[in-house]
Motif scaffolding. Structure first.
Motif, PDB file in Angstrom:
ATOM      1  N   SER A   1      38.589   0.310  49.158  1.00  0.00           N
ATOM      2  CA  SER A   1      38.246   1.666  48.741  1.00  0.00           C
ATOM      3  C   SER A   1      39.482   2.544  48.752  1.00  0.00           C
ATOM      4  N   VAL A   2      39.561   3.425  47.765  1.00  0.00           N
ATOM      5  CA  VAL A   2      40.659   4.400  47.696  1.00  0.00           C
ATOM      6  C   VAL A   2      40.084   5.760  48.079  1.00  0.00           C
ATOM      7  N   LEU A   3      40.639   6.351  49.130  1.00  0.00           N
ATOM      8  CA  LEU A   3      40.118   7.616  49.640  1.00  0.00           C
ATOM      9  C   LEU A   3      41.155   8.726  49.522  1.00  0.00           C
ATOM     10  N   LEU A   4      40.678   9.919  49.191  1.00  0.00           N
ATOM     11  CA  LEU A   4      41.546  11.095  49.106  1.00  0.00           C
ATOM     12  C   LEU A   4      41.120  12.034  50.235  1.00  0.00           C
ATOM     13  N   LEU A   5      41.910  12.050  51.295  1.00  0.00           N
ATOM     14  CA  LEU A   5      41.514  12.766  52.506  1.00  0.00           C
ATOM     15  C   LEU A   5      42.469  13.912  52.813  1.00  0.00           C
ATOM     16  N   GLN A   6      42.253  14.553  53.964  1.00  0.00           N
ATOM     17  CA  GLN A   6      43.136  15.632  54.409  1.00  0.00           C
ATOM     18  C   GLN A   6      43.659  15.305  55.819  1.00  0.00           C
ATOM     19  N   GLY A   7      44.468  16.207  56.347  1.00  0.00           N
ATOM     20  CA  GLY A   7      44.967  16.004  57.713  1.00  0.00           C
ATOM     21  C   GLY A   7      46.312  15.293  57.769  1.00  0.00           C
ATOM     22  N   GLY A   8      46.843  14.885  56.627  1.00  0.00           N
ATOM     23  CA  GLY A   8      48.168  14.258  56.598  1.00  0.00           C
ATOM     24  C   GLY A   8      48.180  12.863  57.204  1.00  0.00           C
ATOM     25  N   ALA A   9      49.339  12.236  57.127  1.00  0.00           N
ATOM     26  CA  ALA A   9      49.503  10.935  57.776  1.00  0.00           C
ATOM     27  C   ALA A   9      49.250  11.093  59.274  1.00  0.00           C
ATOM     28  N   SER A  10      49.546  12.271  59.809  1.00  0.00           N
ATOM     29  CA  SER A  10      49.410  12.486  61.260  1.00  0.00           C
ATOM     30  C   SER A  10      47.970  12.317  61.735  1.00  0.00           C
ATOM     31  N   LEU A  11      46.998  12.698  60.919  1.00  0.00           N
ATOM     32  CA  LEU A  11      45.611  12.476  61.337  1.00  0.00           C
ATOM     33  C   LEU A  11      45.274  10.980  61.274  1.00  0.00           C
ATOM     34  N   GLN A  12      45.918  10.266  60.357  1.00  0.00           N
ATOM     35  CA  GLN A  12      45.693   8.817  60.276  1.00  0.00           C
ATOM     36  C   GLN A  12      46.159   8.096  61.542  1.00  0.00           C
ATOM     37  N   PHE A  13      47.192   8.667  62.212  1.00  0.00           N
ATOM     38  CA  PHE A  13      47.649   8.051  63.462  1.00  0.00           C
ATOM     39  C   PHE A  13      46.469   7.897  64.436  1.00  0.00           C
ATOM     40  N   ALA A  14      45.526   8.865  64.402  1.00  0.00           N
ATOM     41  CA  ALA A  14      44.345   8.790  65.273  1.00  0.00           C
ATOM     42  C   ALA A  14      43.160   8.116  64.595  1.00  0.00           C
ATOM     43  N   MET A  15      42.976   8.371  63.298  1.00  0.00           N
ATOM     44  CA  MET A  15      41.811   7.782  62.610  1.00  0.00           C
ATOM     45  C   MET A  15      41.879   6.252  62.579  1.00  0.00           C
TER      46      MET A  15
END
Ligand SMILES: *Cc1c(COP(=O)(O)O)cnc(C)c1O
Length: 354
Positions: free
Chosen positions: A65-79
């Motif tokens: 799946s291709v997702l368009l999210l928010q919060g930057g790469a920095s939120l991905q560190f936690a997600m």
């Protein structure tokens, strides 16, 4: 004429700026892109085309799946650990710089990080190569391009555990085999579009296995089910990203831009190695094609060179505040003419000061 070598947010193609500004005034029937509903058919087309372009440009296989999210790469560190790491388990991380460090820091909220190798001792000037990834790791995480230090990882380690990559600063710059990854994420503001958007490409079958209850906005599955519209998406950032990806496609896609990126990096590193006043900071085989870091043989010449660059219309050449020296970010949209202009500048400076 300004040459923008900034590390991010950074240069986008001039034609993208023009198209984006005209859509601010009139996107559809006199309405601005900034005032339309994200549920309007017109915007649904924008989001669908953006996802389609990502899939086309990166050859994303079925099952992702291709997702368009928010919060930057920095939120991905936690997600990432929140969605992939069962409580009490361990994930393997490669420590190649500040961004990897920040990713590692978030893991302890959910389990533990096992740092399999680190380049910290050498101030992150190389990519560690010989290390083991324990087979019971929940996943292996690495940063493909270290924006701050100017190293890039061109080969993937062999492992059977799921592979997660922070590709913020080199996504779309060279061809990759998406099927070698289980999750890729990238803040948009380097090669994709403006800040405010985060791209995630995730293999569906790795989700839903942690047994943890995940807040809706932080749950990849919720965003997959909502078509990246669980809440109001960053409409303008997505629109501009779509324009930029169209531009990339019209140039011949990732394979073509990769050739240009190689030529740009080769020209600049060749000058750094030739010029008696400058030297590169990283191991030659790990040199980044996106962020070219260099210092001066004589540190006293750094201020005069910085001023000389500024006086001649060069923007964003200062190294990251934690490293110093210089960094030329030469992302997709930076024309090779700007690289040649920088090389001329370095040669002129050499004539004056050698
Ligand atoms: C810029 C960058 C980030 C930070 O992205 P944000 O969108 O500001 O959170 C993380 N990782 C890498 C590799 C980057 O280049």
């Amino acid at each position: 004429m300004r040459h923008n070598f900034g590390a991010g947010p950074c240069i986008l193609p001039q034609e993208v700026f023009k198209q984006a500004s005209s859509a601010v005034l009139d996107f559809k029937d006199g309405l601005s892109i900034l005032e339309i509903s994200h549920r309007s058919p017109e915007f649904e087309e924008v989001i669908a085309e953006t996802v389609k372009l990502v899939k086309e440009l990166l050859n994303v296989p079925q099952g992702y799946s291709v997702l368009l999210l928010q919060g930057g790469a920095s939120l991905q560190f936690a997600m990432v650990p929140m969605n992939l790491l069962p409580q009490g388990q361990t994930a393997a991380y490669l420590e190649t710089g500040v961004w990897a460090n920040k990713a590692i820091k978030e893991v302890k909220n959910f389990g533990s990080a096992n740092v399999v190798a680190s380049a910290k001792e050498a101030n992150f000037t190389f990519i560690p190569k010989d290390y083991e990834i324990p087979a019971d790791s929940a996943y292996f995480h690495f940063t493909s391009n270290n924006t701050i230090y100017g190293t890039e990882m061109f080969t993937l380690p062999v492992t059977k555990v799921p592979v997660v990559c922070d590709m913020s600063s080199d996504i779309m710059s060279r061809e990759i085999e998406v099927s070698n990854y289980d999750l890729i994420y990238a803040g948009a503001q380097k090669n994709i579009g403006p800040a405010g958007l985060t791209l995630v490409i995730v293999k569906d079958e790795i989700l839903g296995k942690t047994g943890r209850s995940i807040p809706s906005m932080l749950d990849y599955k919720v965003h997959i089910d909502g078509g990246s519209m669980y809440n109001t998406p960053p409409v303008f950032s997505i629109y501009v990203a779509m324009l930029n990806l169209r531009w990339l496609k019209s140039k011949g896609g990732v394979a073509e831009i990769e050739k240009e990126n190689k030529a740009k990096a080769h020209a600049l590193y060749t000058e750094i190695d030739r010029n008696t006043l400058f030297k590169g900071t990283c191991a030659v085989e790990d040199r980044s094609r996106m962020n070219v870091c260099f210092v001066m043989e004589n540190p006293e010449l750094e201020k005069p060179f910085a001023k000389f660059a500024d006086d001649n219309g060069f923007e964003g050449l200062n190294g990251h505040r934690s490293v110093g020296g210089f960094r030329a970010s030469i992302y997709n949209a930076l024309p090779i003419t700007s690289v040649h202009a920088l090389i001329d500048l370095m040669q002129t400076f050499e004539e004056k000061y050698k």
